[in-house]
Design a protein around this motif. Structure first.
Motif, mmCIF file in Angstrom:
data_model
loop_
_atom_site.group_PDB
_atom_site.id
_atom_site.type_symbol
_atom_site.label_atom_id
_atom_site.label_comp_id
_atom_site.label_asym_id
_atom_site.label_seq_id
_atom_site.Cartn_x
_atom_site.Cartn_y
_atom_site.Cartn_z
ATOM 1 N N VAL A 1 3.903 -14.847 81.867
ATOM 2 C CA VAL A 1 4.086 -13.406 82.011
ATOM 3 C C VAL A 1 2.940 -12.836 82.833
ATOM 4 C CG1 VAL A 1 4.355 -11.192 80.828
ATOM 5 C CG2 VAL A 1 5.241 -13.295 79.770
ATOM 6 N N LEU A 2 3.311 -12.102 83.895
ATOM 7 C CA LEU A 2 2.349 -11.345 84.695
ATOM 8 C C LEU A 2 2.538 -9.875 84.364
ATOM 9 C CD1 LEU A 2 2.914 -13.096 88.161
ATOM 10 C CD2 LEU A 2 1.091 -13.582 86.513
ATOM 11 N N ASP A 3 1.548 -9.281 83.724
ATOM 12 C CA ASP A 3 1.632 -7.877 83.334
ATOM 13 C C ASP A 3 0.694 -7.077 84.235
ATOM 14 O OD1 ASP A 3 2.169 -5.548 82.057
ATOM 15 O OD2 ASP A 3 1.514 -6.201 80.072
ATOM 16 N N PHE A 4 1.296 -6.255 85.118
ATOM 17 C CA PHE A 4 0.530 -5.531 86.127
ATOM 18 C C PHE A 4 0.187 -4.130 85.644
ATOM 19 C CE2 PHE A 4 3.195 -8.582 88.421
ATOM 20 C CZ PHE A 4 2.266 -9.202 89.235
ATOM 21 N N THR A 5 -1.057 -3.724 85.867
ATOM 22 C CA THR A 5 -1.493 -2.360 85.593
ATOM 23 C C THR A 5 -2.416 -1.927 86.721
ATOM 24 O OG1 THR A 5 -3.349 -3.167 84.274
ATOM 25 C CG2 THR A 5 -1.343 -2.562 83.081
ATOM 26 N N ALA A 6 -1.992 -0.888 87.473
ATOM 27 C CA ALA A 6 -2.792 -0.397 88.602
ATOM 28 C C ALA A 6 -3.181 -1.552 89.517
ATOM 29 C CB ALA A 6 -4.013 0.365 88.100
ATOM 30 N N ASP A 7 -4.468 -1.843 89.657
ATOM 31 C CA ASP A 7 -4.943 -2.918 90.529
ATOM 32 C C ASP A 7 -5.329 -4.164 89.754
ATOM 33 O OD1 ASP A 7 -4.613 -1.444 92.838
ATOM 34 O OD2 ASP A 7 -6.642 -0.611 92.761
ATOM 35 N N ALA A 8 -4.725 -4.360 88.582
ATOM 36 C CA ALA A 8 -5.104 -5.485 87.730
ATOM 37 C C ALA A 8 -3.859 -6.239 87.279
ATOM 38 C CB ALA A 8 -5.892 -5.002 86.518
ATOM 39 N N VAL A 9 -4.069 -7.468 86.798
ATOM 40 C CA VAL A 9 -2.981 -8.274 86.245
ATOM 41 C C VAL A 9 -3.511 -9.019 85.026
ATOM 42 C CG1 VAL A 9 -3.467 -10.351 87.629
ATOM 43 C CG2 VAL A 9 -1.141 -9.920 86.792
ATOM 44 N N ARG A 10 -2.633 -9.205 84.070
ATOM 45 C CA ARG A 10 -2.943 -10.032 82.890
ATOM 46 C C ARG A 10 -1.898 -11.139 82.837
ATOM 47 N NH1 ARG A 10 -4.950 -7.748 77.247
ATOM 48 N NH2 ARG A 10 -6.826 -7.850 78.529
ATOM 49 N N LEU A 11 -2.372 -12.384 82.758
ATOM 50 C CA LEU A 11 -1.474 -13.541 82.770
ATOM 51 C C LEU A 11 -1.533 -14.242 81.413
ATOM 52 C CD1 LEU A 11 -1.083 -16.215 85.555
ATOM 53 C CD2 LEU A 11 -1.373 -16.926 83.193
ATOM 54 N N THR A 12 -0.359 -14.470 80.825
ATOM 55 C CA THR A 12 -0.254 -15.276 79.609
ATOM 56 C C THR A 12 0.699 -16.430 79.882
ATOM 57 O OG1 THR A 12 1.553 -13.903 78.727
ATOM 58 C CG2 THR A 12 -0.698 -13.328 78.079
ATOM 59 N N ARG A 13 0.391 -17.580 79.284
ATOM 60 C CA ARG A 13 1.219 -18.779 79.497
ATOM 61 C C ARG A 13 1.379 -19.515 78.171
ATOM 62 N NH1 ARG A 13 -0.045 -23.727 83.835
ATOM 63 N NH2 ARG A 13 1.811 -24.983 83.371
ATOM 64 N N SER A 14 2.611 -19.880 77.867
ATOM 65 C CA SER A 14 2.904 -20.609 76.633
ATOM 66 C C SER A 14 3.932 -21.692 76.936
ATOM 67 C CB SER A 14 3.428 -19.660 75.545
ATOM 68 O OG SER A 14 4.607 -18.999 75.991
ATOM 69 N N VAL A 15 4.166 -22.580 75.961
ATOM 70 C CA VAL A 15 5.089 -23.698 76.147
ATOM 71 C C VAL A 15 5.930 -23.854 74.891
ATOM 72 C CG1 VAL A 15 3.555 -25.501 75.220
ATOM 73 C CG2 VAL A 15 5.206 -26.083 77.018
ATOM 74 N N ASN A 16 7.092 -24.465 75.054
ATOM 75 C CA ASN A 16 8.006 -24.620 73.913
ATOM 76 C C ASN A 16 7.519 -25.657 72.902
ATOM 77 O OD1 ASN A 16 8.456 -26.644 75.855
ATOM 78 N ND2 ASN A 16 10.606 -26.895 75.297
ATOM 79 N N VAL A 17 6.958 -26.791 73.372
ATOM 80 C CA VAL A 17 6.487 -27.848 72.468
ATOM 81 C C VAL A 17 5.191 -28.429 73.009
ATOM 82 C CG1 VAL A 17 8.796 -28.480 71.621
ATOM 83 C CG2 VAL A 17 7.864 -29.626 73.650
ATOM 84 N N ASN A 18 4.362 -28.905 72.105
ATOM 85 C CA ASN A 18 3.119 -29.545 72.518
ATOM 86 C C ASN A 18 2.509 -30.215 71.300
ATOM 87 O OD1 ASN A 18 0.993 -30.287 74.227
ATOM 88 N ND2 ASN A 18 -0.161 -28.394 73.863
ATOM 89 N N SER A 19 1.646 -31.180 71.540
ATOM 90 C CA SER A 19 0.920 -31.822 70.441
ATOM 91 C C SER A 19 -0.274 -30.995 69.999
ATOM 92 C CB SER A 19 0.444 -33.205 70.875
ATOM 93 O OG SER A 19 -0.325 -33.109 72.068
ATOM 94 N N GLY A 20 -0.664 -30.009 70.798
ATOM 95 C CA GLY A 20 -1.774 -29.121 70.481
ATOM 96 C C GLY A 20 -1.305 -27.683 70.532
ATOM 97 N N PRO A 21 -2.203 -26.742 70.839
ATOM 98 C CA PRO A 21 -1.814 -25.333 70.931
ATOM 99 C C PRO A 21 -0.703 -25.120 71.962
ATOM 100 C CG PRO A 21 -4.206 -25.543 70.895
ATOM 101 C CD PRO A 21 -3.656 -26.931 71.036
ATOM 102 N N THR A 22 0.168 -24.173 71.689
ATOM 103 C CA THR A 22 1.287 -23.889 72.589
ATOM 104 C C THR A 22 1.036 -22.650 73.450
ATOM 105 O OG1 THR A 22 2.399 -22.662 70.821
ATOM 106 C CG2 THR A 22 2.998 -24.997 71.110
ATOM 107 N N THR A 23 -0.143 -22.067 73.367
ATOM 108 C CA THR A 23 -0.494 -20.892 74.169
ATOM 109 C C THR A 23 -1.898 -21.065 74.729
ATOM 110 O OG1 THR A 23 0.872 -19.460 72.788
ATOM 111 C CG2 THR A 23 -0.755 -18.382 74.181
ATOM 112 N N ARG A 24 -2.062 -20.728 76.004
ATOM 113 C CA ARG A 24 -3.393 -20.756 76.617
ATOM 114 C C ARG A 24 -4.035 -19.379 76.499
ATOM 115 N NH1 ARG A 24 -6.079 -24.454 76.464
ATOM 116 N NH2 ARG A 24 -7.316 -23.982 78.318
#
Length: 475
Positions: A444-467
């Motif tokens: 997900v790229l969430d844009f606000t004015a001149d900025a962006v926030r990026l979140t990344r997740s995965v459906n399955v993993n042996s460890g955390p599923t979100t960075r």
């Protein structure tokens, strides 16, 4: 002269689509997303189904199903007199053994490795070593062997790696090269079959094999046929009997899980890859999919429950578009909506510089044009791109990094199917399905004015599923 590598198993009807549909629903109910299934019965494939973007010709990462291929290589080497299950590991890889191996490592045999009773107190996953640039074999030989071999069960990819090293030591070939004329070519396995290697050139043994669903089914069918294939005894019948016997009382044979109460043995890979063999029923089943590890082991129970219906119907094979009303859509991913945005034209093509982060992502950009978006990410390795469809899916190859979300895997190039939608006027949500693997990322790229926030997740993993979330500002 070898057989054609595109040789297919014979097809025949005989399975009620309603029975397959019931099995698929039950698998989903316990958390298994299916990518493919192929059912072999009485000499032919009686049912098969693939969910787009997974297709018959595409290889799928098999994770620990790979161990069954490794055991087969050991069986062939034993049949040729290159190895014996009583051979000591320290004798086979003598040039790699520590100066003082200790009593337990010195006593460890090939059979101890095959039965996961090496004496190690804990199992080790390949994810522990995938980032290393040094010898994995040396790492395994440094592990403490706390128990007398043969007395303690600890499921581990370390044992399979040592088996791979042993076969290479006595044959001079990697497992893949050794198996090619003895297994892959005689069975007509796909030309796209590939197997990861360690930095010192050893096939990983316990994981890292990618093959088609039919390749996986053929391995199961070879065992179902007691090692015979088209009139040739490729694998010794006695080896298969030994490999599927519970000699150590652990419900585990030679790299096959055992279910004697169901008359079955199983190769299982993390996140939902399976090969089932039912000798008394003359049935084999191959399944690929995606499931969290905590629910992956529930699929055998679903198979056992539905097997009578799957092998008892006579309504026709499940292998074509005509079965969609019964099985549901052939697409795993629904057609995406494009959505509406108030910022698309303003942010298109702008490069955002990211604040310091653990993934060393330096810049990102999204260039929108027509019904597609080119997403770019620059890190310490360089630039990585994915072409993303708007209101549609686009298939391409990418070098996009993601080891922390993908069980440690990060190939130089992998196939991806990608689509994006404006989930809000300022948030662009991308779905990346890596179709050689079980992994599906949501970015997900969430844009606000001149900025962006990026979140990344995965459906399955042996460890955390979100960075961790990344923040950036327009350059």
């Amino acid at each position: 002269m070898t057989e054609q590598t595109d040789a297919r198993l014979p097809r025949a009807g005989g399975v009620d689509p309603a029975a397959v549909a019931a099995f698929v629903r039950a698998a989903r109910d316990v958390g298994n997303e299916l990518h493919s299934l192929m059912l072999y019965r009485d000499g032919a494939v009686a049912a098969e189904h693939f969910w787009w973007p997974y297709r018959p010709e595409l290889p799928h990462s098999l994770h620990s199903v790979t161990k069954a291929f490794t055991a087969t290589a050991v069986g062939l080497a034993v049949g040729e007199g290159r190895l014996a299950v009583t051979d000591r590991v320290v004798d086979l890889v003598a040039d790699r053994v520590p100066r003082d191996p200790g009593e337990h490592l010195a006593a460890m045999t090939v059979e101890d490795l095959l039965t996961q009773t090496s004496g190690h107190a804990f199992g080790v996953s390949g994810v522990a070593w995938r980032g290393l640039r040094t010898s994995w074999v040396d790492e395994v030989l440094r592990l403490p062997v706390e128990h007398r071999p043969g007395t303690h069960f600890a499921y581990s990819s370390a044992t399979s790696l040592l088996l791979s090293a042993a076969v290479t030591a006595v044959t001079g070939d990697t497992l893949a090269d050794y198996l090619r004329p003895r297994l892959f070519e005689p069975l007509g396995m796909s030309a796209g079959l590939r197997w990861d290697t360690t930095p010192d050139g050893i096939n990983t043994g316990g994981n890292g094999l990618s093959a088609t669903t039919e390749d996986l089914l053929k391995l199961a069918v070879l065992h179902l046929r007691h090692g015979r294939w088209r009139g040739r005894q490729l694998l010794d019948h006695g080896w298969i009997e030994a490999a599927t016997a519970d000699s150590r009382g652990n419900s585990y044979g030679y790299h096959w899980w055992l279910a004697p109460e169901q008359g079955a043995y199983i190769a299982y890979g993390a996140f939902g890859q399976y090969a089932f063999v039912f000798p008394d029923r003359r049935v084999a089943l191959a399944v690929t999919g995606s499931a969290p590890s905590i629910v992956g082991d529930r699929l055998p129970g679903v198979v056992f429950e539905h097997l009578p219906a799957l092998t008892g119907g006579v309504a026709g094979a499940v292998d074509g578009p005509g079965d969609e009303p019964t099985l549901g859509r052939h697409e795993l991913l629904p057609p995406p909506a494009r959505g509406r945005s108030t910022v698309e034209s303003a942010v298109s093509g702008r490069r955002f510089t990211m604040t310091a982060n653990d993934d060393d992502v330096r810049t990102v950009s999204a260039d929108f044009a027509g019904d597609s978006c080119l997403f770019s990410l620059v890190d310490y390795c360089g630039e990585h791109r994915i072409e993303v469809g708007l209101g549609r899916w686009i298939e391409s190859s990418t070098s996009m990094p993601g080891a922390a979300l993908h069980h440690g895997y990060e190939p130089a190039s992998q196939r991806v199917v990608a689509a994006g939608t404006w989930s809000s006027p300022t948030a662009f949500t991308m779905t990346w399905q890596f179709v050689d693997t079980p992994f599906r990322d949501t970015v997900v790229l969430d844009f606000t004015a001149d900025a962006v926030r990026l979140t990344r997740s995965v459906n399955v993993n042996s460890g955390p599923t979100t960075r961790p979330t990344l923040d950036g500002r327009a350059a």
